[in-house]
Design an enzyme around this catalytic site. Structure first.
Site, PDB file in Angstrom:
ATOM      1  N   GLU A   1      -3.502   0.160   8.333  1.00  0.00           N
ATOM      2  CA  GLU A   1      -2.260   0.514   9.116  1.00  0.00           C
ATOM      3  C   GLU A   1      -2.335  -0.279  10.457  1.00  0.00           C
ATOM      4  OE1 GLU A   1      -1.531   4.706   9.303  1.00  0.00           O
ATOM      5  OE2 GLU A   1      -1.845   4.923   7.347  1.00  0.00           O
TER       6      GLU A   1
ATOM      7  N   ARG B   1       1.046  -1.344   0.060  1.00  0.00           N
ATOM      8  CA  ARG B   1       0.120   0.050   0.020  1.00  0.00           C
ATOM      9  C   ARG B   1       0.753   1.104   0.232  1.00  0.00           C
ATOM     10  NH1 ARG B   1      -2.705   3.121   4.825  1.00  0.00           N
ATOM     11  NH2 ARG B   1      -3.933   4.808   3.615  1.00  0.00           N
TER      12      ARG B   1
ATOM     13  N   GLU C   1      -7.463   8.543   6.292  1.00  0.00           N
ATOM     14  CA  GLU C   1      -7.801   8.996   7.529  1.00  0.00           C
ATOM     15  C   GLU C   1      -8.300  10.688   7.069  1.00  0.00           C
ATOM     16  OE1 GLU C   1      -4.813   6.845  10.374  1.00  0.00           O
ATOM     17  OE2 GLU C   1      -4.121   8.827   9.874  1.00  0.00           O
TER      18      GLU C   1
ATOM     19  N   HIS D   1      -2.840  10.781   0.512  1.00  0.00           N
ATOM     20  CA  HIS D   1      -2.569  10.689   2.055  1.00  0.00           C
ATOM     21  C   HIS D   1      -1.698  12.052   2.146  1.00  0.00           C
ATOM     22  CE1 HIS D   1      -0.961   7.360   4.782  1.00  0.00           C
ATOM     23  NE2 HIS D   1      -0.907   8.395   5.362  1.00  0.00           N
TER      24      HIS D   1
ATOM     25  N   TYR E   1      -4.325   2.116  16.124  1.00  0.00           N
ATOM     26  CA  TYR E   1      -3.086   2.259  16.907  1.00  0.00           C
ATOM     27  C   TYR E   1      -3.382   2.136  18.254  1.00  0.00           C
ATOM     28  CZ  TYR E   1      -0.525   3.666  12.689  1.00  0.00           C
ATOM     29  OH  TYR E   1      -0.263   3.678  11.395  1.00  0.00           O
TER      30      TYR E   1
ATOM     31  N   ASN F   1      -7.529   1.893  10.053  1.00  0.00           N
ATOM     32  CA  ASN F   1      -6.284   2.131  10.664  1.00  0.00           C
ATOM     33  C   ASN F   1      -6.629   2.118  12.275  1.00  0.00           C
ATOM     34  OD1 ASN F   1      -5.344   2.456   7.884  1.00  0.00           O
ATOM     35  ND2 ASN F   1      -4.847   4.777   8.194  1.00  0.00           N
TER      36      ASN F   1
END
Length: 447
Positions: free
Chosen positions: A352, A77, A166, A121, A294, A292
């Protein structure tokens, strides 16, 4: 051998983004982006770092593709830099810019690696920012034209696309807190930018269906699951508000055709309304959602907060990464099952997931990062649990393939599977990269 296996068709990859790795900012006719301008503004990025060189992926992409092949990656990606294709955001296509990505795609395919490009991005052409940026509704139409050129130039070889990365980070950090380019501090700009980004996504999906009817297209969103700090009703309400803002702002319009009610109540007429044509575009069916993830957010009610009336609180003693983000694989599992239950089990890819740690080259020449291996092991296990719970998860892209320019942190944070020695651009496989290669080979994890 792996003791816990993923489905046979599971797709393993790694991810990067154009401004974070490419460098070559003045080559091939590339125009200025908002991150060029922002990073060269004193005080905006740690240590005065910029993406002018980054990992030099622009010149070294063949070396990087060979590394990917050695690791056994099945997909890569990456993102396309809009200013490479349209230096001022519109007008005539810069053929040299498109040719760079064409060469990258061909190199990936020759190595047996699926290219998965992201159209946006975060590197908006500066000329479009000067014309109003994402709060300007016209930027959605410029994005659709740019997307069309990318689809027409690469769509014969690329079968899976991502429109935006995002958008919630683009809006909040770029237009409200000002920590990211373009560095604005405006609630109205924040909400207007989000509205335009949703329209841009929808227009790009519509164009894609016309140009590549047999391909797949989706969007990548960041998710930050909210948990109340206490059992008090006020904190539960705060968690619901944060969930609306951080997790449903973009999902709800795409899947339900409306903004979250908590946002409508909070912002009133400041939150834009969709026209019928905008809503038709926004609701264009997509083939998958890129996730994504985290960390989670532990929140308390905070009436002094002008945005959502919440504040995040840290849990003392909880394990964290170098970003200060708590390591919570359980919240990852909860997120994936929530997406299944809330949005009728959409096809998901983890686009991600990874962690920054203070990596150094050891005296033996290696980079030993057991904390990153433990982080990924825990999250891969949570992903398997989610699959077993019925989540339609089909692939996983670790962030990041290599250390890179980490936005406002500059080069102070390392997320990569591959260590970058920035003075020389040398690549060194970390222990986590070698471990990940075994995971891919076995299509599973131990334990």
């Amino acid at each position: 051998m792996a003791s816990r296996s993923f489905p046979d068709s599971f797709l393993w990859g790694a991810a990067t983004a154009s401004y974070q790795v490419e460098g070559g900012v003045h080559e091939g006719g590339r125009g200025e982006s908002i991150w060029d301008r922002f990073s060269h503004t004193p005080g905006k990025v740690a240590n005065g770092d910029t993406g002018d060189v980054a990992c030099d992926h622009y010149h070294r992409f063949r070396e990087d593709v060979a590394l990917m092949q050695d690791l056994g990656l099945q997909a890569y990606r990456f993102s396309i830099a809009w200013p490479r294709l349209f230096p001022t955001g519109a007008g005539s296509l810069n053929r040299a810019g498109l040719d760079f990505y064409s060469r990258l795609v061909d190199a990936l395919l020759e190595a047996g690696i699926q290219p998965v490009p992201t159209l946006y991005h975060w590197d908006l052409p500066q000329a479009l920012q000067d014309a109003g940026g994402w709060p300007n509704p016209d930027t959605a139409r410029r994005f659709a034209d740019y997307a069309t050129a990318a689809f027409e130039g690469l769509g014969d070889r690329v079968a899976r696309w991502i429109t935006l990365n995002e958008p919630g980070v683009v809006t909040h950090l770029g237009h409200y807190s000002g920590e990211h380019a373009p560095g604005e501090h405006s609630l109205e700009a924040n909400l207007s930018a989000g509205h335009t980004l949703l329209h841009a996504h929808g227009l790009a999906v519509q164009r894609y269906r016309e140009i590549c009817p047999d391909g797949k297209i989706g969007i990548t969103l960041s998710f930050n699951p909210a948990r109340p700090a206490t059992d008090e009703d006020e904190d539960h309400a705060a968690a619901a508000r944060w969930d609306a803002y951080a997790n449903r702002w973009f999902m709800d319009p795409i899947y339900k055709g409306v903004y979250p009610e908590e946002m409508r109540q909070r912002f009133g007429e400041t939150l834009p309304e969709f026209s019928s044509s905008q809503l038709e575009a926004v609701r264009s069916p997509i083939d998958f959602v890129g996730v994504n993830y985290y960390t989670h957010a532990v929140v308390q009610d905070d009436p002094s907060d002008a945005l959502m009336g919440v504040r995040s609180v840290a849990r003392p003693g909880a394990p964290v990464t170098a970003m200060g983000w708590e390591i919570v694989p359980g919240a990852f599992f909860e997120l994936l099952t929530w997406l299944k239950d809330t949005y009728h089990n959409p096809v998901l890819y983890i686009t991600e997931n990874g962690a920054a740690f203070p990596d150094v080259v050891a005296p033996d020449g290696g980079v030993h990062d057991p904390d990153r291996i433990a982080y990924l092991q825990g999250h891969f296990s949570a992903a398997l649990d989610a699959i077993q719970a019925g989540v339609d998860l089909r692939g996983y892209f670790v962030w990041s393939l290599m250390d890179n320019f980490e936005w406002a942190y500059g080069y102070d944070r390392r997320f990569g599977l591959v260590y970058i020695d920035y003075p020389t651009s040398a690549r060194i496989l970390k222990d986590s990269a070698k471990w990940y290669a075994r995971v891919i080979r076995d299509n599973g994890i131990s334990g």
